[in-house]
Design an enzyme around this catalytic site. Structure first.
Site, short mmCIF file in Angstrom:
data_model
loop_
_atom_site.label_atom_id
_atom_site.label_comp_id
_atom_site.label_asym_id
_atom_site.label_seq_id
_atom_site.Cartn_x
_atom_site.Cartn_y
_atom_site.Cartn_z
N CYS A 65 6.00 -2.52 2.13
CA CYS A 65 5.80 -1.75 0.90
C CYS A 65 4.74 -2.48 0.10
O CYS A 65 4.92 -3.68 -0.21
CB CYS A 65 7.13 -1.71 0.14
SG CYS A 65 7.03 -0.95 -1.50
N CYS A 73 -0.53 2.45 0.54
CA CYS A 73 0.87 2.74 0.24
C CYS A 73 1.42 3.28 1.54
O CYS A 73 0.81 4.16 2.17
CB CYS A 73 0.99 3.78 -0.86
SG CYS A 73 2.67 4.43 -1.05
#
Ligand code: DGL
Length: 273
Positions: free
Chosen positions: A72, A191
């Site tokens: 992440c 992302c």
């Protein structure tokens, strides 16, 4: 005792990384945790993302993992450095926590011939300037332009990523990025959710601009890391098994997860404290 490699994300996005890890390093075992009950992380404060991510890292350690990947960008940007420098020495000095920003920054400059690259990410990742800082170490001459894309994760998580409604925000953020520089020739999807938007992003990209996803970059980097660190590698179990946990409803997770992971999975619930 050897144990799985931990893979963490705020929700589903890390599954796009895990998919590549499984492809390139299929012999290893993995334990995936999505903090779906508290996602998205992208708009949360530094303190909150740090607190949640540290709870997740401790959960992995309690489940015997000795190596954890923060799959992440937001967690890597806001929590990794503190965890590595402040927490690990106290709670588990022999364990390792790695992120996705450094491996991506190590290679991103190689994609560019113009010397102008774009980073599309959550607001949290952009505000942290982590990519600017890391890229300056590996490619000091490359200019990095960042674009926050706050609507992309909600569009993806609500299943709108391949519907017409997504086109507006895909085009809008690309336009904003290119308004910063017309010379950008490579864009990193910074992302782990964004690979789901790839077909739409490609449709609006100016010709010749390369779109770079992180999954294979992170998998390459982990493969090298494990080769160079046999003392860590020997702690990783290798039966080719993967277990999935979510902090939210496992049935919902199972339904959504296959979109990100490319195959059906079974998930269990856990709480983070
Ligand atoms: N997948 C996460 C990332 O790579 C962001 C999703 C979120 O905002 O929680 O940054």
């Amino acid at each position: 005792m050897a144990a799985p490699i931990g893979v963490f994300d705020s929700g589903y996005g890390g599954l796009t990384i895990l998919k590549e890890l499984k492809k390139q390093l299929p012999e290893y075992d993995y334990l995936y945790l999505g903090d779906n009950a508290r996602s998205p992380y992208g708009t949360r404060s530094f303190e909150t993302v740090y607190e949640y991510t540290l709870q997740a890292v401790k959960w992995f350690f309690e489940n015997d993992c000795r190596l954890v990947i923060l799959a992440c960008n937001t967690a890597s940007a806001k929590a990794l450095r503190n965890i590595q420098q402040l927490d690990l020495p106290k709670i588990a000095p022999n364990n390792r926590v790695l992120g996705v920003i450094r491996p991506s920054s190590e290679v991103l400059g190689n994609y560019s011939t113009s010397g102008h690259v774009g980073i599309m990410a959550t607001s949290g990742t952009v505000q942290s300037d982590s990519y600017i800082i890391e890229m300056s170490k590996f490619f000091p001459d490359i200019k990095v332009y960042q674009q926050a894309c706050p609507m992309w994760v909600p569009l993806i998580e609500n299943g709108e990523y391949d519907h017409a409604g997504a086109d507006y925000f895909v085009k809008a953020y690309l336009d904003q990025l290119f308004s910063q520089s017309k010379d950008i020739d490579s864009i990193l999807l910074a992302c782990t959710h964004y690979p789901l938007l790839e077909p739409k992003i490609k449709a609006y990209l100016p010709e010749g601009v390369k779109l770079v996803s992180q999954g294979n970059i992170v998998a390459d980097s982990l493969a090298k890391y494990l080769q160079n660190h046999p003392e860590i590698d020997q702690n990783c179990s290798k039966k080719g098994q993967i277990e999935f946990f979510t902090t939210d409803n496992p049935l919902t997770f199972e339904k959504q997860a296959s979109l990100f992971f490319g195959q059906k999975i079974e998930a269990k619930h856990t709480d983070l404290v």
